[in-house]
Design an enzyme around this catalytic site. Sequence first.
Site, PDB file in Angstrom:
ATOM      1  N   LYS A 247     -10.210   0.299  -2.360  1.00 31.07           N
ATOM      2  CA  LYS A 247     -10.092   0.148  -0.920  1.00 31.07           C
ATOM      3  C   LYS A 247     -10.374   1.477  -0.215  1.00 31.07           C
ATOM      4  O   LYS A 247      -9.502   2.332  -0.124  1.00 31.07           O
ATOM      5  CB  LYS A 247      -8.699  -0.356  -0.538  1.00 31.07           C
ATOM      6  CG  LYS A 247      -8.511  -0.566   0.980  1.00 31.07           C
ATOM      7  CD  LYS A 247      -7.133  -1.114   1.293  1.00 31.07           C
ATOM      8  CE  LYS A 247      -6.880  -1.206   2.794  1.00 31.07           C
ATOM      9  NZ  LYS A 247      -5.529  -1.752   3.111  1.00 31.07           N
TER      10      LYS A 247
ATOM     11  N   LYS B  91      -6.826   3.378  -3.370  1.00 36.91           N
ATOM     12  CA  LYS B  91      -7.216   3.438  -1.957  1.00 36.91           C
ATOM     13  C   LYS B  91      -7.387   4.891  -1.543  1.00 36.91           C
ATOM     14  O   LYS B  91      -6.594   5.746  -1.938  1.00 36.91           O
ATOM     15  CB  LYS B  91      -6.133   2.744  -1.114  1.00 36.91           C
ATOM     16  CG  LYS B  91      -6.343   2.766   0.391  1.00 36.91           C
ATOM     17  CD  LYS B  91      -5.208   1.996   1.077  1.00 36.91           C
ATOM     18  CE  LYS B  91      -5.232   2.140   2.596  1.00 36.91           C
ATOM     19  NZ  LYS B  91      -4.112   1.416   3.241  1.00 36.91           N
TER      20      LYS B  91
ATOM     21  N   ASP C 269       0.869  -1.182   0.000  1.00 36.07           N
ATOM     22  CA  ASP C 269       0.000   0.000   0.000  1.00 36.07           C
ATOM     23  C   ASP C 269       0.906   1.233   0.000  1.00 36.07           C
ATOM     24  O   ASP C 269       1.475   1.597   1.030  1.00 36.07           O
ATOM     25  CB  ASP C 269      -0.896   0.019   1.239  1.00 36.07           C
ATOM     26  CG  ASP C 269      -1.972  -1.060   1.219  1.00 36.07           C
ATOM     27  OD1 ASP C 269      -1.750  -2.111   0.581  1.00 36.07           O
ATOM     28  OD2 ASP C 269      -3.016  -0.855   1.855  1.00 36.07           O
TER      29      ASP C 269
END
Length: 306
Positions: free
Chosen positions: A242, A206, A143
């Site tokens: 996400k 995300k 991430d």
Amino acid sequence: MRSTVNKTEPIDFSQSPKVDKVGVEERVARFQTRSLKGASKLQGLKLALNMIDLTTLEGKDTPNKVRQMCYKAEHLHDSHPGLPTVAAVCVYPSMVKVARESLRNPEVKIASVSTAFPSGQADLNIKLTDTKLALDNGADEIDMVISRGKFLSGEYNFVFDEIAAIKEACGKSRLKVILETGELVTLDNVRKASDIAIYAGADFIKTSTGKIQPAATMQVTYTMLMAIKDYYDKTGIMIGMKPAGGISNAKLALHNLVMVNETLGGKWLTNEWFRFGASSLANDVLMQIVKQETGIYQSTDYFSID
């Protein structure tokens, strides 16, 4: 896994579609009126549980805290057999090895933040080293954060190239690109940053680090879902989503799942393509599942193994 785009010609990200803010507000308001009942609600709750990335990203994290979270990831549903596990645990690169040694269930992945999380204020070589440390220690997923300062200065190709470099370093490991939408200010910027991340090779986009508010608002998530939809309509390639930060209860999680289903379709309703970044959501989802199946509320402490 898809490869990054071969950028033989410059991509003009300044031409990303403008976002109709009023239209987004109206659409989100309709999603929030949806009410799931009975079997549909129970199915949605189980889906949400299986989409959670249990997360600890604090300066005070210790190996023991990470071990406890990994234990929780594998056992928080023991009181109610037959439920799915969470999708993953998410930790700093320095804690990936601890997580890898602690987890026994291969269905629970290990995600690691990288690229000078949460600020992103570092040289690319440092970011690549950060990423390599996580991968070498056993991370399944990365991430990364984008360089918001560069983005807000209009240096879109710099952001693109940085994401592409991290994607290349990830190899077969999945890359989630964190936009930190609370710092991007406008939905137009959120859309533009989404397009940059997708075209640079992100497997997921995300919303947030969880350190900045507002984080995963439904308006922001819907804007990002539309970027995914437009890319899919153009290329046939699926990109994951996400939302992270601020989704702490089952009701909001279900609203998000309704939004995903109605915007992208049922193919995205698996943890391969949709995740929640959360630390407290799992307990509330479990409490609601037990309520649906037994008619009795349990205390959140009944499930917590913190």
